[in-house]
Design a protein around this motif. Sequence first.
Motif, PDB file in Angstrom:
ATOM      1  N   TYR A  47       0.903  -1.254   0.012  1.00 16.08           N
ATOM      2  CA  TYR A  47      -0.093   0.002   0.108  1.00 16.08           C
ATOM      3  C   TYR A  47       0.893   1.215  -0.042  1.00 16.08           C
ATOM      4  CZ  TYR A  47      -4.650  -1.832   0.762  1.00 16.08           C
ATOM      5  OH  TYR A  47      -5.848  -2.209   0.677  1.00 16.08           O
ATOM      6  N   LYS A  57      -3.799   0.989  -3.178  1.00 17.86           N
ATOM      7  CA  LYS A  57      -3.424  -0.251  -3.279  1.00 17.86           C
ATOM      8  C   LYS A  57      -1.967  -0.422  -3.926  1.00 17.86           C
ATOM      9  CE  LYS A  57      -7.809  -2.520  -2.498  1.00 17.86           C
ATOM     10  NZ  LYS A  57      -8.859  -3.316  -3.543  1.00 17.86           N
ATOM     11  N   VAL A  60       0.397  -5.832  -4.120  1.00 15.83           N
ATOM     12  CA  VAL A  60       0.010  -6.974  -3.517  1.00 15.83           C
ATOM     13  C   VAL A  60      -0.750  -6.536  -2.098  1.00 15.83           C
ATOM     14  CG1 VAL A  60       1.597  -8.786  -4.191  1.00 15.83           C
ATOM     15  CG2 VAL A  60       2.129  -7.152  -2.494  1.00 15.83           C
ATOM     16  N   GLU A  62      -3.578  -7.771  -0.716  1.00 16.20           N
ATOM     17  CA  GLU A  62      -4.786  -8.707  -0.361  1.00 16.20           C
ATOM     18  C   GLU A  62      -4.263  -9.126   1.258  1.00 16.20           C
ATOM     19  OE1 GLU A  62      -4.965  -8.364  -4.174  1.00 16.20           O
ATOM     20  OE2 GLU A  62      -3.217  -9.182  -3.274  1.00 16.20           O
ATOM     21  N   GLY A  63      -4.980  -9.146   2.069  1.00 18.17           N
ATOM     22  CA  GLY A  63      -4.673  -9.520   3.482  1.00 18.17           C
ATOM     23  C   GLY A  63      -4.309  -8.152   4.234  1.00 18.17           C
ATOM     24  N   TYR A  64      -3.990  -7.124   3.776  1.00 20.62           N
ATOM     25  CA  TYR A  64      -3.587  -5.952   4.505  1.00 20.62           C
ATOM     26  C   TYR A  64      -4.334  -4.563   4.486  1.00 20.62           C
ATOM     27  CZ  TYR A  64       0.773  -8.559   3.282  1.00 20.62           C
ATOM     28  OH  TYR A  64       1.643  -9.702   3.170  1.00 20.62           O
ATOM     29  N   LYS A  65      -4.328  -4.067   5.828  1.00 21.10           N
ATOM     30  CA  LYS A  65      -4.869  -2.665   5.384  1.00 21.10           C
ATOM     31  C   LYS A  65      -3.979  -1.639   6.198  1.00 21.10           C
ATOM     32  CE  LYS A  65      -8.756  -2.388   7.957  1.00 21.10           C
ATOM     33  NZ  LYS A  65      -9.871  -2.410   8.927  1.00 21.10           N
ATOM     34  N   GLN A  85       1.811 -14.908   4.605  1.00 21.55           N
ATOM     35  CA  GLN A  85       2.393 -13.154   5.161  1.00 21.55           C
ATOM     36  C   GLN A  85       3.508 -13.446   5.713  1.00 21.55           C
ATOM     37  OE1 GLN A  85      -1.578 -12.248   6.372  1.00 21.55           O
ATOM     38  NE2 GLN A  85      -1.630 -10.415   5.135  1.00 21.55           N
TER      39      GLN A  85
END
Lengths: 114, 111
Positions: A47, A57, A60, A62-65, A85
């Motif tokens: 990000y 974004k 990659v 996906e799975g992160y904020k 991860q």
Amino acid sequence: EAQVTQNPRYLITVTGKKLTVTCSQNMNHEYMSWYRQDPGLGLRQIYYSMNVEVTDKGDVPEGYKVSRKEKRNFPLILESPSPNQTSLYFCASSAARDSYNEQFFGPGTRLTVL
Amino acid sequence: AQSVAQPEDQVNVAEGNPLTVKCTYSVSGNPYLFWYVQYPNRGLQFLLKYITGDNLVKGSYGFEAEFNKSQTSFHLKKPSALVSDSALYFCAVRDNYKLSFGAGTTVTVRA
């Protein structure tokens, strides 16, 4: 001293247990970014943020904020970590929003998800 | 979308010899190209960048890089390598707000 700091530097956790990796810079940079480094893949952008309350974004996400409530801080959140991860994570910042400004990197956070 | 290729996983040279680390890129707009170095257990450090102008760019620690638009290359060079140059080197291209890295080249300089 101008720097980017990350905490923790090392973390071992279990699948599904939410975690946050903090990132802070003292250079008043507008742009901040998160990367993960995996062998043979180089660094991949997760990000980035162009300023407070502006995030987008990377390659990659996906799975992160992430969140950017203050200019100096850009935490990375894993709501439900998974073993894929497991990686070395770097935070970086750069001045302004011009594409040609070099980025300053933090020391890295080595994350292991069991 | 932009991309970077570093065709060599490893480069080995003797101290005092010239060092070259290769990089080719693909980008739709103007290329903003960077080289970073990573020493063991450390973060990445900026070496040099190409924005526009002279094709030969000089950077930190005696490194330079040559931009070649026709070959879409941005090779990193040092005329005389030192043992302390042993590290992992990354080429990167920035397009708007995204930075894309190559897979990295491990440089080993033997005494």
